[in-house]
Design an enzyme around this catalytic site. Structure first.
Site, PDB file in Angstrom:
ATOM      1  N   LYS A 174       0.757  -1.260   0.138  1.00 60.64           N
ATOM      2  CA  LYS A 174      -0.054   0.102   0.025  1.00 60.64           C
ATOM      3  C   LYS A 174       0.984   1.192  -0.203  1.00 60.64           C
ATOM      4  O   LYS A 174       0.759   2.330  -0.908  1.00 60.64           O
ATOM      5  CB  LYS A 174      -1.095  -0.106   1.304  1.00 60.64           C
ATOM      6  CG  LYS A 174      -2.261  -1.084   1.045  1.00 60.64           C
ATOM      7  CD  LYS A 174      -2.864  -1.226   2.378  1.00 60.64           C
ATOM      8  CE  LYS A 174      -3.772  -2.668   2.070  1.00 60.64           C
ATOM      9  NZ  LYS A 174      -4.570  -3.021   3.296  1.00 60.64           N
ATOM     10  N   GLN A 215      -4.498  -1.756   9.645  1.00 64.71           N
ATOM     11  CA  GLN A 215      -4.438  -3.087   8.847  1.00 64.71           C
ATOM     12  C   GLN A 215      -4.739  -4.211  10.025  1.00 64.71           C
ATOM     13  O   GLN A 215      -4.530  -4.276  11.107  1.00 64.71           O
ATOM     14  CB  GLN A 215      -2.767  -3.412   8.700  1.00 64.71           C
ATOM     15  CG  GLN A 215      -2.459  -4.641   7.838  1.00 64.71           C
ATOM     16  CD  GLN A 215      -3.288  -4.609   6.342  1.00 64.71           C
ATOM     17  OE1 GLN A 215      -3.103  -3.696   5.834  1.00 64.71           O
ATOM     18  NE2 GLN A 215      -4.107  -5.666   6.098  1.00 64.71           N
ATOM     19  N   ASP A 275     -11.095   2.703   4.085  1.00 62.42           N
ATOM     20  CA  ASP A 275     -11.256   1.438   4.012  1.00 62.42           C
ATOM     21  C   ASP A 275     -12.828   1.038   3.544  1.00 62.42           C
ATOM     22  O   ASP A 275     -13.176  -0.083   3.393  1.00 62.42           O
ATOM     23  CB  ASP A 275     -10.623   0.370   5.179  1.00 62.42           C
ATOM     24  CG  ASP A 275      -9.357  -0.164   4.732  1.00 62.42           C
ATOM     25  OD1 ASP A 275      -9.058  -0.558   3.522  1.00 62.42           O
ATOM     26  OD2 ASP A 275      -8.840  -0.551   5.812  1.00 62.42           O
TER      27      ASP A 275
END
Ligand code: NAP
Length: 282
Positions: free
Chosen positions: A52, A96, A119
């Site tokens: 990422k 994460q 997200d």
């Protein structure tokens, strides 16, 4: 003839658009910024975070990494998120997953300001997704819709069967498929006659997490098969949920693993971060 849906190539098209939008923001003196939090040293999470950050650098998004120790408490983690929520230079916050067992993932997700939840995991953003008011789109599901779009596969009126009902893939994908006018069936571990239901699909999506779970006998001739699964085999190789050899004999389109849904997930994350930045600097 069966065609491979190339997620790598499609993701580059999405990322190029993101890069142009980042360039337009830079002209106004604005630098989009994604804060990435990783807790502990799970090797798979480390690979995802590195990928990422690399993609951020390529598209012109500044990334900040917060690597916290495994023993970090929930309140310390939420404290960091609250600081990042208030930080005017941060547009998106990503924590994460999975988190260590002593931390309540739901509490952490809900601590992120919905305007920075790139997200698209929090309740506010999921609610907006279902009512059609979404700003951010869920990364993996939106990546799948972009793959279909890029290959001119129209979901409207088609029967779409999704195997897996997780909050990050199966459920939000159902919302996007409905929006695209597909007729949607969501299957899970308690579904009866799974093979029969899968055979009814014009578009079959598997997000189960079991290697070679979907076999050729579960797939309709000329259907589109999307493999979300990422499974690590004993020999270290990655494989999807779909038994590629038997399914590719029947499908009209199929996504490979790796190189299918994975790159698209990161591309949509980049797009969401740019959107967050544009929204905040309107
Ligand atoms: P998850 O939360 O573990 O959910 C798995 C789903 O599969 C659950 O809904 C489960 O049903 C269902 N399932 C399990 N066994 C089944 C069976 N025998 N028959 C039918 N359904 C069954 O997984 P996830 O987070 O959605 O991830 C799924 C896979 O996608 C994993 O391999 C993951 O690594 C991968 N993934 C890839 C990306 C990407 O970017 N490509 C992104 C996210 C995830 P129940 O609900 O009844 O338990």
């Amino acid at each position: 003839m069966m065609k491979i849906i190339d997620g790598k190539e499609t993701s580059l098209l999405v990322c190029e658009q993101v890069r142009l939008r980042a360039g337009a923001l830079a002209k106004k003196g604005v630098e989009p910024c994604l804060a990435v939090i990783i807790v502990g040293d799970d090797p798979a999470s480390r690979v995802y975070v590195n990928n990422k950050k690399k993609k951020c650098a390529l598209v012109g998004i500044r990334s900040l990494e917060y690597a916290l120790e495994e023993k970090t408490s929930q309140s310390e983690l939420i404290g960091l998120i609250e600081r990042l929520n208030k930080d005017e230079s941060v547009d998106g916050i990503l924590c994460q997953l999975p988190l260590p067992g002593h931390i309540d993932e739901k509490a952490v997700i809900e601590a992120i300001d919905p305007q920075k939840d790139v997200d698209c995991f929090c309740n506010v953003n999921i609610g907006k997704l279902w009512t059609g008011d979404a700003v951010f789109l869920p990364c993996t599901p939106a990546g799948i819709m972009k793959l279909l779009e890029n290959y001119h596969i129209d979901a409207s009126g088609k029967s779409c069967v999704i195997v897996g009902r997780s909050n990050i893939v199966g459920k939000p994908l159902a919302a996007l498929m409905l929006k695209a006018n597909a007729t949607v069936t969501v299957c899970h571990s308690k579904t009866k006659n799974l093979a029969e239901i899968c055979r009814s699909a014009d578009i079959l999506v598997s997000a189960v997490g079991k290697p070679r779970f979907i076999t050729g006998d579960m797939v309709k001739e000329n259907s589109v098969v999307i493999d979300v699964g990422i499974n690590r085999l004993e020999n270290g190789k990655l494989c999807g949920d779909v038994d590629f050899d038997s399914v590719s004999n029947k499908a009209s389109y199929i996504t490979p693993v790796p190189g299918g849904c994975g790159p698209m997930t990161i591309a949509v994350l980049m797009e969401n971060t740019i959107k967050a930045c544009e929204e905040r600097h309107k």
